[in-house]
Design a protein around this motif. Sequence first.
Motif, mmCIF file in Angstrom:
data_model
loop_
_atom_site.group_PDB
_atom_site.id
_atom_site.type_symbol
_atom_site.label_atom_id
_atom_site.label_comp_id
_atom_site.label_asym_id
_atom_site.label_seq_id
_atom_site.Cartn_x
_atom_site.Cartn_y
_atom_site.Cartn_z
ATOM 1 N N ALA A 190 0.831 -1.212 0.000
ATOM 2 C CA ALA A 190 0.000 0.000 0.000
ATOM 3 C C ALA A 190 0.860 1.255 0.000
ATOM 4 O O ALA A 190 0.615 2.194 -0.773
ATOM 5 C CB ALA A 190 -0.933 -0.012 1.210
ATOM 6 N N ILE A 191 1.885 1.280 0.840
ATOM 7 C CA ILE A 191 2.783 2.444 0.912
ATOM 8 C C ILE A 191 3.528 2.623 -0.403
ATOM 9 O O ILE A 191 3.670 3.737 -0.907
ATOM 10 C CB ILE A 191 3.776 2.317 2.090
ATOM 11 N N ASN A 192 4.017 1.522 -0.978
ATOM 12 C CA ASN A 192 4.732 1.610 -2.252
ATOM 13 C C ASN A 192 3.833 2.150 -3.364
ATOM 14 O O ASN A 192 4.274 2.938 -4.192
ATOM 15 C CB ASN A 192 5.326 0.261 -2.638
ATOM 16 N N ALA A 193 2.573 1.739 -3.382
ATOM 17 C CA ALA A 193 1.635 2.246 -4.385
ATOM 18 C C ALA A 193 1.395 3.743 -4.182
ATOM 19 O O ALA A 193 1.346 4.515 -5.149
ATOM 20 C CB ALA A 193 0.315 1.476 -4.309
ATOM 21 N N PHE A 194 1.273 4.165 -2.939
ATOM 22 C CA PHE A 194 1.086 5.569 -2.609
ATOM 23 C C PHE A 194 2.290 6.395 -3.055
ATOM 24 O O PHE A 194 2.156 7.434 -3.717
ATOM 25 C CB PHE A 194 0.864 5.710 -1.096
ATOM 26 N N LEU A 195 3.497 5.929 -2.721
ATOM 27 C CA LEU A 195 4.714 6.652 -3.087
ATOM 28 C C LEU A 195 4.907 6.681 -4.608
ATOM 29 O O LEU A 195 5.384 7.680 -5.154
ATOM 30 C CB LEU A 195 5.924 6.035 -2.390
ATOM 31 N N GLU A 196 4.536 5.628 -5.275
ATOM 32 C CA GLU A 196 4.626 5.591 -6.741
ATOM 33 C C GLU A 196 3.684 6.628 -7.358
ATOM 34 O O GLU A 196 4.040 7.289 -8.339
ATOM 35 C CB GLU A 196 4.295 4.184 -7.248
ATOM 36 N N ALA A 197 2.499 6.784 -6.775
ATOM 37 C CA ALA A 197 1.552 7.796 -7.268
ATOM 38 C C ALA A 197 2.123 9.203 -7.084
ATOM 39 O O ALA A 197 2.003 10.049 -7.973
ATOM 40 C CB ALA A 197 0.209 7.660 -6.544
ATOM 41 N N ILE A 198 2.766 9.454 -5.953
ATOM 42 C CA ILE A 198 3.391 10.761 -5.711
ATOM 43 C C ILE A 198 4.540 10.979 -6.693
ATOM 44 O O ILE A 198 4.688 12.054 -7.273
ATOM 45 C CB ILE A 198 3.874 10.882 -4.257
ATOM 46 N N LYS A 199 5.334 9.957 -6.901
ATOM 47 C CA LYS A 199 6.466 10.042 -7.833
ATOM 48 C C LYS A 199 5.970 10.365 -9.240
ATOM 49 O O LYS A 199 6.537 11.227 -9.921
ATOM 50 C CB LYS A 199 7.234 8.721 -7.818
ATOM 51 N N ASP A 200 4.919 9.690 -9.687
ATOM 52 C CA ASP A 200 4.368 9.944 -11.015
ATOM 53 C C ASP A 200 3.822 11.367 -11.122
ATOM 54 O O ASP A 200 4.048 12.057 -12.114
ATOM 55 C CB ASP A 200 3.252 8.943 -11.343
ATOM 56 N N ALA A 201 3.103 11.811 -10.083
ATOM 57 C CA ALA A 201 2.547 13.160 -10.099
ATOM 58 C C ALA A 201 3.663 14.204 -10.128
ATOM 59 O O ALA A 201 3.570 15.204 -10.843
ATOM 60 C CB ALA A 201 1.640 13.372 -8.882
ATOM 61 N N ALA A 202 4.729 13.976 -9.381
ATOM 62 C CA ALA A 202 5.859 14.916 -9.363
ATOM 63 C C ALA A 202 6.564 14.943 -10.716
ATOM 64 O O ALA A 202 7.020 15.997 -11.162
ATOM 65 C CB ALA A 202 6.838 14.534 -8.253
ATOM 66 N N ALA A 203 6.652 13.806 -11.375
ATOM 67 C CA ALA A 203 7.294 13.747 -12.689
ATOM 68 C C ALA A 203 6.476 14.498 -13.739
ATOM 69 O O ALA A 203 7.028 15.091 -14.658
ATOM 70 C CB ALA A 203 7.486 12.296 -13.117
ATOM 71 N N GLU A 204 5.165 14.494 -13.587
ATOM 72 C CA GLU A 204 4.281 15.138 -14.550
ATOM 73 C C GLU A 204 4.062 16.617 -14.277
ATOM 74 O O GLU A 204 3.741 17.365 -15.193
ATOM 75 C CB GLU A 204 2.915 14.436 -14.551
ATOM 76 N N ASP A 205 4.216 17.060 -13.042
ATOM 77 C CA ASP A 205 3.893 18.436 -12.673
ATOM 78 C C ASP A 205 5.083 19.107 -11.989
ATOM 79 O O ASP A 205 5.338 18.879 -10.813
ATOM 80 C CB ASP A 205 2.678 18.432 -11.735
ATOM 81 N N PRO A 206 5.808 19.959 -12.716
ATOM 82 C CA PRO A 206 6.983 20.617 -12.135
ATOM 83 C C PRO A 206 6.664 21.463 -10.898
ATOM 84 O O PRO A 206 7.471 21.549 -9.981
ATOM 85 C CB PRO A 206 7.499 21.505 -13.264
ATOM 86 N N ASN A 207 5.484 22.063 -10.861
ATOM 87 C CA ASN A 207 5.122 22.875 -9.694
ATOM 88 C C ASN A 207 4.923 22.004 -8.458
ATOM 89 O O ASN A 207 5.341 22.367 -7.357
ATOM 90 C CB ASN A 207 3.869 23.708 -9.974
ATOM 91 N N PHE A 208 4.293 20.853 -8.639
ATOM 92 C CA PHE A 208 4.119 19.923 -7.531
ATOM 93 C C PHE A 208 5.471 19.407 -7.048
ATOM 94 O O PHE A 208 5.741 19.337 -5.859
ATOM 95 C CB PHE A 208 3.203 18.762 -7.958
ATOM 96 N N ARG A 209 6.348 19.066 -8.012
ATOM 97 C CA ARG A 209 7.696 18.608 -7.665
ATOM 98 C C ARG A 209 8.429 19.677 -6.862
ATOM 99 O O ARG A 209 9.061 19.384 -5.849
ATOM 100 C CB ARG A 209 8.470 18.250 -8.932
ATOM 101 N N ALA A 210 8.329 20.926 -7.283
ATOM 102 C CA ALA A 210 8.995 22.019 -6.567
ATOM 103 C C ALA A 210 8.437 22.161 -5.156
ATOM 104 O O ALA A 210 9.187 22.413 -4.209
ATOM 105 C CB ALA A 210 8.842 23.325 -7.345
#
Length: 119
Positions: free
Chosen positions: A11-31
Motif C-alpha cells: 500500500a505504501i509503495n503504491a502511494f509513493l509511486e503515485a506521488i512520484k508519477d505526479a511529481a514527474a508530470e507536474d513541475p510545480n508539484f515537484r517544486a
Amino acid sequence: MSQIEVSASIAINAFLEAIKDAAAEDPNFRARLVHALDLTVLYEGDEQFEGANPVRQAKRWSMEAFKRIWSSAKVGQIKAAIKAHGLATTTDMKGLNKAALIELLYRRAEEKSRNDGRI
C-alpha cells in the motif's frame, strides 16, 4: 474503498509511486515537494527552471548564486518565471537583455520575499 487486502508495504509503495508519477508530470508539484524537504536540490539542464520559485530562491541564495544559476536559463524561461510569480509586467521587461532580466528577477523576487514576511 476497495475490498482488496494488501500488505502495508504494498500500500505504501503504491502511494509513493503515485506521488512520484505526479511529481514527474507536474513541475510545480515537484517544486513544492522539494521545498517541503527544506533541502537544496541541484537540478541539471532545463529541469532546474521548471516550477522554480524565484521568491524562495532569492530568500535562500546569495545574489551571486542566484545570478549564476539563472544565467543558464533561456530568456523565455526567465520571462516566464517573472510573469508566473507576478514580479513584473511585459512592459517592465521590454528591451531588457538577459543579464538585466536576471537582475530584475532577483530584485523583484527578493523584494517580494521581504514584503511577504519571508525574510
